[in-house]
Design a protein around this motif. Structure first.
Motif, PDB file in Angstrom:
ATOM      1  N   ASP A 100       0.844  -1.182  -0.070  1.00 13.63           N
ATOM      2  CA  ASP A 100      -0.075  -0.043  -0.063  1.00 13.63           C
ATOM      3  C   ASP A 100       0.839   1.286  -0.032  1.00 13.63           C
ATOM      4  O   ASP A 100       1.972   1.345   0.722  1.00 13.63           O
ATOM      5  CB  ASP A 100      -0.913   0.131   1.286  1.00 13.63           C
ATOM      6  CG  ASP A 100      -2.055  -1.274   1.153  1.00 13.63           C
ATOM      7  OD1 ASP A 100      -2.275  -1.548   0.114  1.00 13.63           O
ATOM      8  OD2 ASP A 100      -2.209  -1.820   2.345  1.00 13.63           O
ATOM      9  N   TRP A 101       0.533   2.097  -0.887  1.00 15.87           N
ATOM     10  CA  TRP A 101       1.173   3.543  -0.872  1.00 15.87           C
ATOM     11  C   TRP A 101       0.390   4.572  -0.550  1.00 15.87           C
ATOM     12  O   TRP A 101      -0.677   4.784  -0.772  1.00 15.87           O
ATOM     13  CB  TRP A 101       1.565   3.710  -2.341  1.00 15.87           C
ATOM     14  CG  TRP A 101       2.454   5.095  -2.402  1.00 15.87           C
ATOM     15  CD1 TRP A 101       2.002   6.296  -3.178  1.00 15.87           C
ATOM     16  CD2 TRP A 101       3.564   5.472  -2.010  1.00 15.87           C
ATOM     17  NE1 TRP A 101       2.986   7.310  -3.031  1.00 15.87           N
ATOM     18  CE2 TRP A 101       3.999   6.828  -2.097  1.00 15.87           C
ATOM     19  CE3 TRP A 101       4.531   5.019  -1.023  1.00 15.87           C
ATOM     20  CZ2 TRP A 101       4.867   7.588  -1.679  1.00 15.87           C
ATOM     21  CZ3 TRP A 101       5.794   5.639  -0.444  1.00 15.87           C
ATOM     22  CH2 TRP A 101       5.746   6.948  -0.941  1.00 15.87           C
ATOM     23  N   ILE A 102       1.065   5.373   0.467  1.00 17.14           N
ATOM     24  CA  ILE A 102       0.530   6.481   0.949  1.00 17.14           C
ATOM     25  C   ILE A 102       1.292   7.901   0.425  1.00 17.14           C
ATOM     26  O   ILE A 102       2.374   8.059   0.309  1.00 17.14           O
ATOM     27  CB  ILE A 102       0.378   6.704   2.440  1.00 17.14           C
ATOM     28  CG1 ILE A 102      -0.170   5.195   2.930  1.00 17.14           C
ATOM     29  CG2 ILE A 102      -0.282   7.849   3.199  1.00 17.14           C
ATOM     30  CD1 ILE A 102      -0.095   5.056   4.477  1.00 17.14           C
ATOM     31  N   SER A 103       0.118   8.910  -0.166  1.00 14.08           N
ATOM     32  CA  SER A 103       0.825  10.039  -0.823  1.00 14.08           C
ATOM     33  C   SER A 103       1.509  10.862   0.080  1.00 14.08           C
ATOM     34  O   SER A 103       1.161  10.759   1.350  1.00 14.08           O
ATOM     35  CB  SER A 103      -0.249  10.642  -1.645  1.00 14.08           C
ATOM     36  OG  SER A 103      -1.178  11.280  -0.578  1.00 14.08           O
TER      37      SER A 103
ATOM     38  N   LEU B 258       0.318  11.546   4.113  1.00 12.95           N
ATOM     39  CA  LEU B 258       1.394  11.355   5.181  1.00 12.95           C
ATOM     40  C   LEU B 258       1.447  12.485   6.114  1.00 12.95           C
ATOM     41  O   LEU B 258       1.431  12.289   7.321  1.00 12.95           O
ATOM     42  CB  LEU B 258       2.803  11.164   4.374  1.00 12.95           C
ATOM     43  CG  LEU B 258       3.956  10.263   5.158  1.00 12.95           C
ATOM     44  CD1 LEU B 258       3.490   8.995   5.564  1.00 12.95           C
ATOM     45  CD2 LEU B 258       5.014  10.328   4.245  1.00 12.95           C
TER      46      LEU B 258
ATOM     47  N   ASN C  15       6.199  -0.823   2.957  1.00 10.59           N
ATOM     48  CA  ASN C  15       6.519  -0.102   1.594  1.00 10.59           C
ATOM     49  C   ASN C  15       7.823   0.097   1.180  1.00 10.59           C
ATOM     50  O   ASN C  15       8.878  -0.236   2.211  1.00 10.59           O
ATOM     51  CB  ASN C  15       5.948   1.311   1.814  1.00 10.59           C
ATOM     52  CG  ASN C  15       4.633   1.480   2.220  1.00 10.59           C
ATOM     53  OD1 ASN C  15       3.597   0.856   1.591  1.00 10.59           O
ATOM     54  ND2 ASN C  15       4.501   1.818   3.526  1.00 10.59           N
TER      55      ASN C  15
ATOM     56  N   PRO D 131       7.166   5.248  -4.752  1.00  7.08           N
ATOM     57  CA  PRO D 131       7.027   4.065  -4.322  1.00  7.08           C
ATOM     58  C   PRO D 131       7.759   3.159  -5.396  1.00  7.08           C
ATOM     59  O   PRO D 131       7.627   3.410  -6.767  1.00  7.08           O
ATOM     60  CB  PRO D 131       5.585   4.046  -4.344  1.00  7.08           C
ATOM     61  CG  PRO D 131       5.091   5.112  -5.203  1.00  7.08           C
ATOM     62  CD  PRO D 131       6.213   6.211  -4.927  1.00  7.08           C
TER      63      PRO D 131
ATOM     64  N   MET E 246       8.694   8.053   4.650  1.00  8.82           N
ATOM     65  CA  MET E 246       8.336   7.876   3.563  1.00  8.82           C
ATOM     66  C   MET E 246       8.134   6.339   3.230  1.00  8.82           C
ATOM     67  O   MET E 246       7.179   5.560   2.607  1.00  8.82           O
ATOM     68  CB  MET E 246       9.081   8.458   2.277  1.00  8.82           C
ATOM     69  CG  MET E 246       8.978  10.007   2.605  1.00  8.82           C
ATOM     70  SD  MET E 246       7.327  10.663   2.204  1.00  8.82           S
ATOM     71  CE  MET E 246       7.091  10.177   0.425  1.00  8.82           C
TER      72      MET E 246
ATOM     73  N   ASN F 273       8.063   3.947   5.463  1.00  7.06           N
ATOM     74  CA  ASN F 273       6.958   3.206   6.197  1.00  7.06           C
ATOM     75  C   ASN F 273       5.524   3.706   5.769  1.00  7.06           C
ATOM     76  O   ASN F 273       4.494   2.759   6.503  1.00  7.06           O
ATOM     77  CB  ASN F 273       7.245   3.553   7.859  1.00  7.06           C
ATOM     78  CG  ASN F 273       8.202   2.528   8.470  1.00  7.06           C
ATOM     79  OD1 ASN F 273       7.830   1.595   8.984  1.00  7.06           O
ATOM     80  ND2 ASN F 273       9.682   2.903   8.358  1.00  7.06           N
ATOM     81  N   GLY F 274       5.351   4.770   5.181  1.00  4.54           N
ATOM     82  CA  GLY F 274       4.030   5.250   4.818  1.00  4.54           C
ATOM     83  C   GLY F 274       3.256   5.570   6.049  1.00  4.54           C
ATOM     84  O   GLY F 274       2.113   5.692   6.063  1.00  4.54           O
ATOM     85  N   GLU F 275       4.030   6.296   7.034  1.00  4.53           N
ATOM     86  CA  GLU F 275       3.437   6.493   8.073  1.00  4.53           C
ATOM     87  C   GLU F 275       4.356   7.671   8.912  1.00  4.53           C
ATOM     88  O   GLU F 275       5.558   7.752   8.705  1.00  4.53           O
ATOM     89  CB  GLU F 275       3.456   5.488   9.202  1.00  4.53           C
ATOM     90  CG  GLU F 275       2.433   5.820  10.398  1.00  4.53           C
ATOM     91  CD  GLU F 275       1.916   4.496  11.144  1.00  4.53           C
ATOM     92  OE1 GLU F 275       2.144   4.439  12.412  1.00  4.53           O
ATOM     93  OE2 GLU F 275       2.381   3.400  10.377  1.00  4.53           O
TER      94      GLU F 275
END
Length: 315
Positions: A2-5, A9, A206, A213, A278, A280-282
């Motif tokens: 899963d990628w989080i922009s 973030l 991620n 990503p 970035m 970790n997407g968190e």
């Protein structure tokens, strides 16, 4: 994966450089402790008292006349690493992985003579790579033989694991993989791949390169979604013990997994970068504020690790 922009973030509590510098480095890191982590030799000596293993120290070169001893030492060595004690960002580190008659072979495959290595040692002593350009000390360490399970994901260079430790608690971790773009170094700014790691399991989350990503390593072509770090809890505890060894409240702990020796500490960083978020997407902020809000902190490294694995892992 899963990628989080980046925009999303921020909403998830991304820690920016200003807040990191003032609210965490400035607040929780005593200035008197900085020289300990800014000097790899002092770091090695300090952490050894707390059961944290580092690559074997082969020689310390403090003065020009000691360089002749290096020629004698290197005659019997196939592999080793030369590091400036006060270098930063990987500058000045030369890794030798083999011999070709009278020449040494670098990780990149380039051949180099012993005379060139001696000049490199002279440059280190002169402070060419030190943080403030002040005279430095060169350390020669045994070569890390990376665990095959992790080495296959990296291009030439040794993969390492960065763990952010706050008040002795591991709060976030990533695996860094060298690429052709990063010249075999596990440096994200130079193009290494960052792979976020689940704090409770040591499994990959991620992956990013240049903050974008990716799902496959750009050079090895291997998928990055099912990587698992063996002995994960022990590695977290090893990183956690660096808090007692240094007294630093906020730091990055860089570990490698040696095929024969197991986890080894490469270095500590009192000003760790923020790209780990970035990967970790968190964001880091919710995890840092969680630790700050604890009424009763956990005193042993093992207790702190168990708390962090439960609080910050994704089950």
């Amino acid at each position: 994966m899963d990628w989080i922009s980046p925009g999303k973030l921020k909403k998830l509590g991304i820690l920016n450089m200003n807040r990191r510098n003032v609210g965490y480095i400035g607040r929780y890191n005593e200035r008197s402790s900085f020289p300990l982590v800014d000097n790899k030799l002092k770091t090695k000596l300090a952490v050894s008292e707390y059961g944290v293993k580092t690559p074997k120290l082969l020689q310390i070169v403090r003065q020009q006349h000691e360089i002749s001893h290096f020629r004698e030492l290197s005659a019997d060595l196939d592999g080793f690493a030369i590091k400036p004690a006060k270098g930063s960002g990987g500058k000045g580190i030369t890794v030798i992985v083999g011999r070709d008659e009278d020449n040494f072979v670098k990780a990149s495959g380039v051949r180099i003579s012993v005379a060139m290595l001696e000049r490199h040692l002279t440059n280190i002593l002169a402070g060419l790579y030190s943080l403030a350009g002040t005279p430095d000390v060169a350390i020669i360490e045994s070569l890390v033989q990376s665990s095959p399970a992790l080495a296959k994901f990296s291009f030439q260079g040794v993969p390492d694991i960065r763990i952010i430790i706050f008040q002795g608690y591991p709060v976030m971790a990533m695996l860094r993989l060298a690429t052709k773009a990063s010249d075999g170094k596990a440096n994200l700014h130079q193009g290494a791949v960052g792979v976020g790691l689940n704090l409770s399991t040591g499994r990959s989350l991620n992956a990013v390169q240049f903050n974008r990503p990716i799902t496959l390593h750009p050079d090895t072509g291997l998928p990055l979604e099912n990587i698992k770090i063996d002995g994960w809890e022990d590695m977290l505890e090893m990183a956690s013990r660096c808090y007692e060894a240094t007294g630093l409240g906020y730091m990055g702990v860089d570990l490698v997994v040696d095929a024969n020796e197991g986890p080894l500490l490469l270095e500590l960083n009192a000003r760790p970068g923020l790209a780990i978020q970035m990967a970790n997407g968190e964001g880091l902020l919710p995890r840092l504020t969680n630790i700050e809000a604890l009424k009763r902190p956990h005193f042993s490294p093992r207790e702190r690790v168990h708390y962090a694995m439960e609080a910050f892992g994704k089950h």
